[in-house]
Design a protein around this motif. Structure first.
Motif, PDB file in Angstrom:
ATOM      1  N   GLY A   8       5.102   9.158   1.413  1.00 36.85           N
ATOM      2  CA  GLY A   8       3.801   8.550   1.270  1.00 36.85           C
ATOM      3  C   GLY A   8       2.800   8.924   2.340  1.00 36.85           C
ATOM      4  N   SER A  17      -6.700   2.941   0.844  1.00 35.23           N
ATOM      5  CA  SER A  17      -5.363   2.352   0.812  1.00 35.23           C
ATOM      6  C   SER A  17      -4.307   3.441   0.743  1.00 35.23           C
ATOM      7  CB  SER A  17      -5.206   1.419  -0.389  1.00 35.23           C
ATOM      8  OG  SER A  17      -6.108   0.343  -0.327  1.00 35.23           O
ATOM      9  N   ARG A  19       0.281   3.640   0.378  1.00 36.01           N
ATOM     10  CA  ARG A  19       1.559   2.951   0.363  1.00 36.01           C
ATOM     11  C   ARG A  19       2.648   3.891   0.866  1.00 36.01           C
ATOM     12  NH1 ARG A  19       5.115   0.250  -4.524  1.00 36.01           N
ATOM     13  NH2 ARG A  19       5.578   2.431  -4.986  1.00 36.01           N
ATOM     14  N   SER A  21       6.736   4.465   1.547  1.00 34.67           N
ATOM     15  CA  SER A  21       8.034   4.050   1.028  1.00 34.67           C
ATOM     16  C   SER A  21       9.128   4.518   1.973  1.00 34.67           C
ATOM     17  CB  SER A  21       8.282   4.660  -0.356  1.00 34.67           C
ATOM     18  OG  SER A  21       7.302   4.276  -1.281  1.00 34.67           O
ATOM     19  N   PHE A  63      -1.971  -5.347   5.774  1.00 35.41           N
ATOM     20  CA  PHE A  63      -0.718  -4.659   5.434  1.00 35.41           C
ATOM     21  C   PHE A  63       0.257  -5.641   4.805  1.00 35.41           C
ATOM     22  CE2 PHE A  63      -1.053  -1.271   9.061  1.00 35.41           C
ATOM     23  CZ  PHE A  63      -2.283  -0.873   8.558  1.00 35.41           C
ATOM     24  N   THR A  64       1.051  -5.139   3.868  1.00 35.71           N
ATOM     25  CA  THR A  64       2.069  -5.960   3.211  1.00 35.71           C
ATOM     26  C   THR A  64       3.382  -5.188   3.140  1.00 35.71           C
ATOM     27  OG1 THR A  64       0.398  -7.056   1.847  1.00 35.71           O
ATOM     28  CG2 THR A  64       2.691  -7.247   1.140  1.00 35.71           C
ATOM     29  N   TYR A  75       8.734  -0.948   1.342  1.00 38.68           N
ATOM     30  CA  TYR A  75       7.402  -0.390   1.265  1.00 38.68           C
ATOM     31  C   TYR A  75       6.482  -1.006   2.319  1.00 38.68           C
ATOM     32  CZ  TYR A  75       9.318   0.488  -3.390  1.00 38.68           C
ATOM     33  OH  TYR A  75      10.133   0.852  -4.443  1.00 38.68           O
ATOM     34  N   GLN A  77       2.433  -1.483   2.110  1.00 37.64           N
ATOM     35  CA  GLN A  77       1.138  -1.312   1.460  1.00 37.64           C
ATOM     36  C   GLN A  77       0.053  -1.529   2.504  1.00 37.64           C
ATOM     37  OE1 GLN A  77       0.280  -0.477  -1.808  1.00 37.64           O
ATOM     38  NE2 GLN A  77      -1.823  -0.418  -1.015  1.00 37.64           N
ATOM     39  N   ASN A  79      -4.002  -1.577   3.190  1.00 38.82           N
ATOM     40  CA  ASN A  79      -5.338  -1.648   2.602  1.00 38.82           C
ATOM     41  C   ASN A  79      -6.389  -1.698   3.700  1.00 38.82           C
ATOM     42  OD1 ASN A  79      -4.162  -1.803   0.004  1.00 38.82           O
ATOM     43  ND2 ASN A  79      -3.988  -4.031   0.181  1.00 38.82           N
TER      44      ASN A  79
END
Length: 118
Positions: A8, A17, A19, A21, A63-64, A75, A77, A79
């Motif tokens: 990624g 954004s 993501r 992995s 971030f998540t 992951y 994520q 943004n």
């Protein structure tokens, strides 16, 4: 032998954004994301426990972290990316499950993936 494999990497404009992995061989402890910018120490961003409980550094809700145990993948994520998020990002595993944002407790690391925000 690297047990965690990241994917990624990329370059995005500010506000965009991305993501990341990280595929792993089936760890059951804590899984974390870290980053290191040139000239700076490696810092913890987010960690997820074996039961899915998350913990974050101060990334202001942008971030998540999540995981899919069936795929042995977790992951990050990201943004609303900012230029200051530019760094090499690493995934890591702590098989003792200490749910820590400290890089010191993690024994298994990915190879790192570059994220550039302009």
């Amino acid at each position: 032998q690297v047990q965690l494999v990241e994917s990624g990497r990329g370059s995005v404009q500010a506000g965009g954004s991305l993501r990341l992995s990280c595929r792993h061989p089936g760890y059951t402890g804590s899984l974390g994301w870290f980053r290191q910018a040139p000239g700076k120490e490696r810092e913890g961003i987010a960690v997820i426990s074996s039961s899915g409980i998350t913990r974050y550094a101060d990334v202001s809700g942008r971030f998540t972290i999540s995981k899919d145990d069936a795929k042995n993948t977790f992951y990050l994520q990201m943004n609303s990316l900012k230029p200051e998020d530019t760094a090499t990002y690493y995934c890591a595993a702590d098989q003792r499950g200490r749910w820590s944002l400290s890089a010191d407790v993690y024994t298994d690391w990915g190879q790192g993936t570059q994220v550039t925000v302009s």
